[in-house]
Motif scaffolding. Structure first.
Motif, short mmCIF file in Angstrom:
data_model
loop_
_atom_site.label_atom_id
_atom_site.label_comp_id
_atom_site.label_asym_id
_atom_site.label_seq_id
_atom_site.Cartn_x
_atom_site.Cartn_y
_atom_site.Cartn_z
N CYS A 1 -1.10 -2.89 2.67
CA CYS A 1 -0.07 -1.87 2.90
C CYS A 1 -0.70 -0.49 2.78
CB CYS A 1 1.02 -2.04 1.84
SG CYS A 1 2.33 -0.80 1.93
N THR B 1 0.39 1.80 1.08
CA THR B 1 0.44 2.16 -0.34
C THR B 1 -0.85 1.74 -1.05
OG1 THR B 1 2.83 2.01 -0.33
CG2 THR B 1 1.77 1.83 -2.47
N HIS C 1 0.48 -6.16 -2.69
CA HIS C 1 1.87 -6.45 -3.07
C HIS C 1 2.67 -7.04 -1.90
CE1 HIS C 1 1.79 -2.27 -1.54
NE2 HIS C 1 2.90 -2.63 -0.95
N CYS D 1 6.57 -6.17 2.38
CA CYS D 1 6.72 -4.73 2.10
C CYS D 1 7.04 -3.98 3.39
CB CYS D 1 5.50 -4.13 1.43
SG CYS D 1 5.77 -2.40 0.98
ZN LIG Z 1 3.81 -1.64 0.57
#
Ligand SMILES: [Zn+2]
Ligand SMILES: [Zn+2]
Length: 327
Positions: A38, A40, A60, A147
């Protein structure tokens, strides 16, 4: 187990052999089958998000199989396939948790940030934040749902009943949101980096009615804009493209500074808001909706040992769809 931990921000991940983690009483030990990468993760590795646990195993968007359970874990059986998202733990008692806003929990802990995540062969997760995955999806294909799919879905929901949606930044989240939007009977326009022809073609292939540069005015005003690129300058651009009473929703956890802009582009009841994290309810709703909506994900797979290459490809904007690590 093999893992790709981060030992300090702004450094590459370093391959390591680590002891297998043990599940706590309400936790599952999960054999990771796939973990999507991701943006992130990139913000954590690049030091743009403060205070990660260190050393940290990022990741995640985990799909895996339950191989061991803590003595109090009862929601899943050994051998079940589960997905693990960003929200890893909430307190259950703060003023946010009590009113269904656990995404804003004062003490929330996040997978691959304060809790070790899925860039490894094994991981442990609190069973309350694990989800069953529809058998329609293979492990790799399901990983980005955890996600890109969930946060994208929450972002789209914040657009209310907007019929014409503008999507800024056409990566992993956008390619899933586009499919959900069409399933809901919405129209969408896609805005990409100026001249990014391959992202524009990708958006068109998913049903974009118009594609163009993020700096270009669309052919008609948007009912709502969703911003997935971490670029603050897109906020005034999107406001200027949005009709009276419309909303600009920022879907990312980090964004460069938003430049100042004239009040007249916010005037007439336009709104700017952000989306933070997810709730378990978002996950349940979206994971039920995705197979019904016929959501398919486009992925590029990498061996776990090449996690740094996956992060680099994402950093360069060289991916169509989502990067997924496979142990
Ligand atoms: Zn994410
Ligand atoms: Zn709380």
């Amino acid at each position: 187990m093999h893992a790709q931990p981060l030992t300090a921000a702004r450094r590459s991940l370093v391959a390591a052999e680590l002891p297998a983690p043990h599940p706590g009483p309400a936790q599952l030990l999960i054999a990771v089958r796939a973990c999507a990468v991701c943006r992130t993760d990139l913000h954590v590795v690049d030091g743009e998000l403060g205070d990660p646990k260190l050393p940290l195993i990022p990741g995640h968007e985990i799909i895996g199989t339950v191989v061991e359970k803590g003595e109090a874990a009862e929601r899943f059986a050994i051998g079940d396939r589960v997905g693990v998202p960003w929200l890893g733990w909430t307190c259950g008692i703060c003023e946010y948790c009590r009113v269904g806003q656990e995404n804003l929990c004062d003490r929330a802990r996040f997978t691959g940030y304060q809790i070790d995540g899925g860039y490894a062969e094994l991981t442990v997760a609190d069973e309350r934040y694990c989800f069953a995955i529809d058998p329609h999806y293979g492990d790799v294909e399901a990983a980005p749902l955890m996600c890109a799919g969930l946060i994208g879905y929450r972002t789209l929901r914040m657009a209310g009943d907007a019929r014409l949606v503008g999507i800024y930044g056409f990566g992993a989240a956008a390619h899933i949101v586009a499919q959900v939007a069409r399933h809901q009977g919405r129209r969408f326009f896609a805005f990409t980096r100026p001249g990014d022809v391959s992202a524009q073609d990708f958006a068109r292939s998913l049903g974009a009615e118009w594609v163009g540069d993020s700096t270009a005015p669309p052919p008609e005003p948007l009912d709502a804009a969703l911003i997935f690129a971490p670029v603050g300058a897109l906020v005034p651009a999107a406001l200027a493209a949005t009709r009276k009473g419309g909303a600009v929703v920022c879907g990312g956890i980090h964004m460069s500074d938003i430049p100042s802009f004239p009040y007249r582009i916010l005037w007439e009841e336009r709104a700017v808001r952000s989306v933070a994290n997810l709730t378990r309810r978002d996950a349940e709703e979206f994971l039920a909706l995705a197979p019904d909506a016929g959501v398919r994900t486009q992925t590029v797979t990498y061996p776990l040992a090449e996690a740094n290459r996956a992060l680099d490809d994402l950093r360069r904007g060289a991916l169509q769809g989502a990067a997924v690590l496979v142990p």
